[in-house]
Design a protein around this motif. Structure first.
Motif, PDB file in Angstrom:
ATOM      1  N   VAL A  39      20.141 -45.221 -18.157  1.00 26.80           N
ATOM      2  CA  VAL A  39      20.405 -45.275 -16.716  1.00 26.80           C
ATOM      3  C   VAL A  39      19.209 -44.738 -15.927  1.00 26.80           C
ATOM      4  O   VAL A  39      18.778 -45.331 -14.924  1.00 26.80           O
ATOM      5  CB  VAL A  39      21.697 -44.511 -16.369  1.00 26.80           C
ATOM      6  N   THR A  40      18.607 -43.645 -16.426  1.00 25.60           N
ATOM      7  CA  THR A  40      17.450 -43.078 -15.747  1.00 25.60           C
ATOM      8  C   THR A  40      16.291 -44.082 -15.696  1.00 25.60           C
ATOM      9  O   THR A  40      15.651 -44.266 -14.645  1.00 25.60           O
ATOM     10  CB  THR A  40      16.993 -41.788 -16.460  1.00 25.60           C
ATOM     11  N   SER A  41      16.073 -44.751 -16.830  1.00 31.38           N
ATOM     12  CA  SER A  41      14.955 -45.706 -16.823  1.00 31.38           C
ATOM     13  C   SER A  41      15.252 -46.904 -15.918  1.00 31.38           C
ATOM     14  O   SER A  41      14.347 -47.468 -15.295  1.00 31.38           O
ATOM     15  CB  SER A  41      14.579 -46.143 -18.239  1.00 31.38           C
ATOM     16  N   LEU A  42      16.544 -47.262 -15.803  1.00 34.88           N
ATOM     17  CA  LEU A  42      16.896 -48.339 -14.868  1.00 34.88           C
ATOM     18  C   LEU A  42      16.590 -47.904 -13.432  1.00 34.88           C
ATOM     19  O   LEU A  42      16.053 -48.654 -12.625  1.00 34.88           O
ATOM     20  CB  LEU A  42      18.382 -48.701 -14.994  1.00 34.88           C
ATOM     21  N   MET A  43      16.909 -46.633 -13.101  1.00 36.80           N
ATOM     22  CA  MET A  43      16.642 -46.108 -11.771  1.00 36.80           C
ATOM     23  C   MET A  43      15.143 -46.127 -11.450  1.00 36.80           C
ATOM     24  O   MET A  43      14.730 -46.389 -10.318  1.00 36.80           O
ATOM     25  CB  MET A  43      17.146 -44.671 -11.657  1.00 36.80           C
ATOM     26  N   LYS A  44      14.376 -45.833 -12.527  1.00 36.28           N
ATOM     27  CA  LYS A  44      12.920 -45.753 -12.314  1.00 36.28           C
ATOM     28  C   LYS A  44      12.337 -47.089 -11.870  1.00 36.28           C
ATOM     29  O   LYS A  44      11.246 -47.154 -11.309  1.00 36.28           O
ATOM     30  CB  LYS A  44      12.236 -45.275 -13.592  1.00 36.28           C
ATOM     31  N   ARG A  45      13.070 -48.160 -12.178  1.00 35.33           N
ATOM     32  CA  ARG A  45      12.558 -49.480 -11.761  1.00 35.33           C
ATOM     33  C   ARG A  45      12.525 -49.649 -10.232  1.00 35.33           C
ATOM     34  O   ARG A  45      11.849 -50.526  -9.715  1.00 35.33           O
ATOM     35  CB  ARG A  45      13.457 -50.580 -12.331  1.00 35.33           C
ATOM     36  N   LEU A  46      13.294 -48.807  -9.532  1.00 42.34           N
ATOM     37  CA  LEU A  46      13.393 -48.921  -8.066  1.00 42.34           C
ATOM     38  C   LEU A  46      12.037 -49.075  -7.383  1.00 42.34           C
ATOM     39  O   LEU A  46      11.827 -49.911  -6.520  1.00 42.34           O
ATOM     40  CB  LEU A  46      14.089 -47.661  -7.507  1.00 42.34           C
ATOM     41  N   LYS A  47      11.149 -48.153  -7.833  1.00 41.97           N
ATOM     42  CA  LYS A  47       9.863 -48.116  -7.130  1.00 41.97           C
ATOM     43  C   LYS A  47       9.061 -49.431  -7.270  1.00 41.97           C
ATOM     44  O   LYS A  47       8.194 -49.750  -6.465  1.00 41.97           O
ATOM     45  CB  LYS A  47       9.035 -46.933  -7.596  1.00 41.97           C
ATOM     46  N   ASP A  48       9.383 -50.224  -8.350  1.00 43.56           N
ATOM     47  CA  ASP A  48       8.647 -51.491  -8.527  1.00 43.56           C
ATOM     48  C   ASP A  48       9.288 -52.646  -7.748  1.00 43.56           C
ATOM     49  O   ASP A  48       8.720 -53.732  -7.680  1.00 43.56           O
ATOM     50  CB  ASP A  48       8.604 -51.865 -10.012  1.00 43.56           C
ATOM     51  N   LEU A  49      10.478 -52.403  -7.191  1.00 49.26           N
ATOM     52  CA  LEU A  49      11.179 -53.508  -6.498  1.00 49.26           C
ATOM     53  C   LEU A  49      10.730 -53.605  -5.037  1.00 49.26           C
ATOM     54  O   LEU A  49      10.345 -52.597  -4.433  1.00 49.26           O
ATOM     55  CB  LEU A  49      12.696 -53.262  -6.548  1.00 49.26           C
ATOM     56  N   PRO A  50      10.859 -54.840  -4.484  1.00 53.80           N
ATOM     57  CA  PRO A  50      10.597 -54.966  -3.047  1.00 53.80           C
ATOM     58  C   PRO A  50      11.619 -54.134  -2.284  1.00 53.80           C
ATOM     59  O   PRO A  50      12.770 -54.024  -2.741  1.00 53.80           O
ATOM     60  CB  PRO A  50      10.812 -56.462  -2.757  1.00 53.80           C
ATOM     61  N   PRO A  51      11.208 -53.489  -1.162  1.00 49.17           N
ATOM     62  CA  PRO A  51      12.065 -52.538  -0.448  1.00 49.17           C
ATOM     63  C   PRO A  51      13.449 -53.089  -0.117  1.00 49.17           C
ATOM     64  O   PRO A  51      14.445 -52.347  -0.222  1.00 49.17           O
ATOM     65  CB  PRO A  51      11.294 -52.255   0.841  1.00 49.17           C
ATOM     66  N   GLU A  52      13.582 -54.414   0.216  1.00 50.64           N
ATOM     67  CA  GLU A  52      14.908 -54.900   0.615  1.00 50.64           C
ATOM     68  C   GLU A  52      15.880 -54.978  -0.555  1.00 50.64           C
ATOM     69  O   GLU A  52      17.096 -54.961  -0.401  1.00 50.64           O
ATOM     70  CB  GLU A  52      14.793 -56.272   1.346  1.00 50.64           C
ATOM     71  N   GLU A  53      15.340 -55.045  -1.808  1.00 52.01           N
ATOM     72  CA  GLU A  53      16.261 -55.124  -2.979  1.00 52.01           C
ATOM     73  C   GLU A  53      16.663 -53.741  -3.477  1.00 52.01           C
ATOM     74  O   GLU A  53      17.593 -53.584  -4.267  1.00 52.01           O
ATOM     75  CB  GLU A  53      15.584 -55.888  -4.122  1.00 52.01           C
ATOM     76  N   ARG A  54      15.907 -52.733  -3.053  1.00 50.28           N
ATOM     77  CA  ARG A  54      16.146 -51.405  -3.613  1.00 50.28           C
ATOM     78  C   ARG A  54      17.569 -50.868  -3.403  1.00 50.28           C
ATOM     79  O   ARG A  54      18.181 -50.363  -4.366  1.00 50.28           O
ATOM     80  CB  ARG A  54      15.129 -50.397  -3.033  1.00 50.28           C
ATOM     81  N   PRO A  55      18.135 -50.931  -2.159  1.00 52.24           N
ATOM     82  CA  PRO A  55      19.475 -50.373  -1.988  1.00 52.24           C
ATOM     83  C   PRO A  55      20.490 -51.008  -2.931  1.00 52.24           C
ATOM     84  O   PRO A  55      21.325 -50.326  -3.553  1.00 52.24           O
ATOM     85  CB  PRO A  55      19.807 -50.689  -0.526  1.00 52.24           C
ATOM     86  N   ASN A  56      20.392 -52.347  -3.056  1.00 56.72           N
ATOM     87  CA  ASN A  56      21.339 -53.066  -3.895  1.00 56.72           C
ATOM     88  C   ASN A  56      21.217 -52.619  -5.348  1.00 56.72           C
ATOM     89  O   ASN A  56      22.203 -52.348  -6.045  1.00 56.72           O
ATOM     90  CB  ASN A  56      21.072 -54.566  -3.743  1.00 56.72           C
ATOM     91  N   TRP A  57      20.000 -52.557  -5.823  1.00 58.39           N
ATOM     92  CA  TRP A  57      19.735 -52.129  -7.216  1.00 58.39           C
ATOM     93  C   TRP A  57      20.253 -50.702  -7.444  1.00 58.39           C
ATOM     94  O   TRP A  57      20.962 -50.423  -8.401  1.00 58.39           O
ATOM     95  CB  TRP A  57      18.225 -52.209  -7.498  1.00 58.39           C
ATOM     96  N   GLY A  58      19.886 -49.856  -6.492  1.00 56.20           N
ATOM     97  CA  GLY A  58      20.347 -48.459  -6.599  1.00 56.20           C
ATOM     98  C   GLY A  58      21.872 -48.383  -6.682  1.00 56.20           C
ATOM     99  O   GLY A  58      22.444 -47.640  -7.491  1.00 56.20           O
ATOM    100  N   ARG A  59      22.564 -49.148  -5.837  1.00 58.47           N
ATOM    101  CA  ARG A  59      24.028 -49.123  -5.822  1.00 58.47           C
ATOM    102  C   ARG A  59      24.591 -49.594  -7.178  1.00 58.47           C
ATOM    103  O   ARG A  59      25.487 -48.977  -7.779  1.00 58.47           O
ATOM    104  CB  ARG A  59      24.520 -50.020  -4.681  1.00 58.47           C
TER     105      ARG A  59
END
Ligand code: FA5
Length: 326
Positions: A39-59
């Protein structure tokens, strides 16, 4: 949730289902939710995503995390329940198991010897009679033809309670009581405690005698010898020898001390004789018609012979280390 996240959730679900101990469960938790976990490594992917996809991914990753946590908690509760059951099973007292055995003890050696003697005499036709331990001098002495000058009557030899009563010095008064209350012929034994002012390695102040009395028309010394030899052989073995030595008792004529030969030596175990005519007169039996034999044996002495006991006082010290030998 993406396909990838759903797959991870399924994997986690399967792994958690297989777990059966808290330790294994913790390993799974670390694998998915630990600092270096999935789960932690999945979270770490946030920073590589485009800003508009981040909230969705995080959720979505948080949902995954919550779901895995929920499944882990469920499993934790289940394991705790199983472990408690297991502990209870181990601690459970089975009421059908045999308990701790307590040692029951056994009859005192004197009781055993007394019962053996009773069985032997009962098998020869004698019956058991008992008499009082607090006795009147008339039954203990006078009726037994025992004159005033006899040493047993002396205060130094007997325990008097007052002028009217004493502790019986032998079981012979039971002869008198029995003959006064029954008609001849009769064959009785009378076991019981007797008291004398004695105390050394072969004498106790309180000891046990067994009186024997057999009254019929033609009783002789031969019958006396027969009964004595018979009881000695049955109690101690076929080859046991019995010896009659001339002696004196006021209530018998002739009188004998009787010794038993056992383990290479003679033991004095009883007094005996033919009932004196005066005793018959005292109880209203006709001495011309009736003959009697009588004996009085010491049960402690017989136990000493049979079990090789050197000091009679060991029998009453109540030392279990001594008593449990028999
Ligand atoms: C009598 O007491 C007679 N009444 C026995 C008797 C009965 C004779 C009937 C004739 C007819 P005596 O005092 O010897 O006798 O004792 C009998 C037995 O009791 C002795 O042989 C001995 O085995 C035992 N005895 C005597 N004194 C003691 C004592 N202080 N401690 C333990 N045993 C004793």
């Amino acid at each position: 949730m993406t396909e990838e996240l759903s797959r991870i959730l399924e994997e986690a679900r399967e792994e958690i289902a297989k777990v059966s101990t808290s330790r294994e469960l913790n390993d799974v938790r670390v694998k998915y939710l630990g600092k270096a976990g999935t789960v932690t490594s999945l979270m770490k992917r946030l920073k590589d995503l485009p800003p508009e996809e981040r909230p969705n991914w995080g959720r979505m990753v948080n949902e995954l995390k919550d779901e895995i946590e929920r499944i882990l908690e469920e499993k934790k509760a289940e394991i705790a329940r199983l472990e408690k059951e297991e502990l209870n099973r181990k601690l459970w007292a089975d009421p059908t198991m045999p308990g701790t055995r307590r040692s029951l003890g056994h009859l005192h050696i004197l009781t055993k010897v007394q019962e053996e003697l009773e069985d032997i005499f009962i098998s020869m036709g004698f019956s058991i009679v008992e008499g009082p331990e607090i006795e009147e001098p008339w039954y203990n002495f006078d009726a037994l033809n025992t004159p005033e000058w006899h040493p047993a009557r002396d205060l130094h030899d007997s325990f008097y309670i007052n002028e009217k009563y004493l502790l019986r010095t032998h079981t012979s008064p039971v002869q008198i009581r029995t003959m006064l209350s029954r008609k001849p012929p009769l064959a009785i034994i009378s076991p019981g405690r007797v008291y004398r002012r004695d105390y050394d390695a072969t004498h106790l102040p309180m000891f046990t005698q067994m009186e024997g009395l057999y009254v019929d028309h033609d009783v002789t010394v031969r019958h006396l010898k027969y009964f004595l030899e018979e009881f000695a052989r049955r109690l101690l073995g076929e080859n046991t020898k019995v010896r009659l030595r001339p002696s004196y008792f006021p209530f018998t004529e002739p009188s004998f001390e009787v010794d038993i030969y056992f383990n290479n030596r003679w033991f004095e175990v009883l007094g005996a004789g033919m009932v004196h005519p005066n005793v018959f007169k005292n109880v209203g039996y006709d001495p011309e018609r009736w003959r009697g034999l009588a004996f009085g044996l010491g049960i402690e002495r017989i136990a000493m012979v049979k079990y090789g006991i050197k000091d009679i006082r060991d029998l009453i010290r109540n030392d279990v280390r001594f008593l449990e030998n028999w």
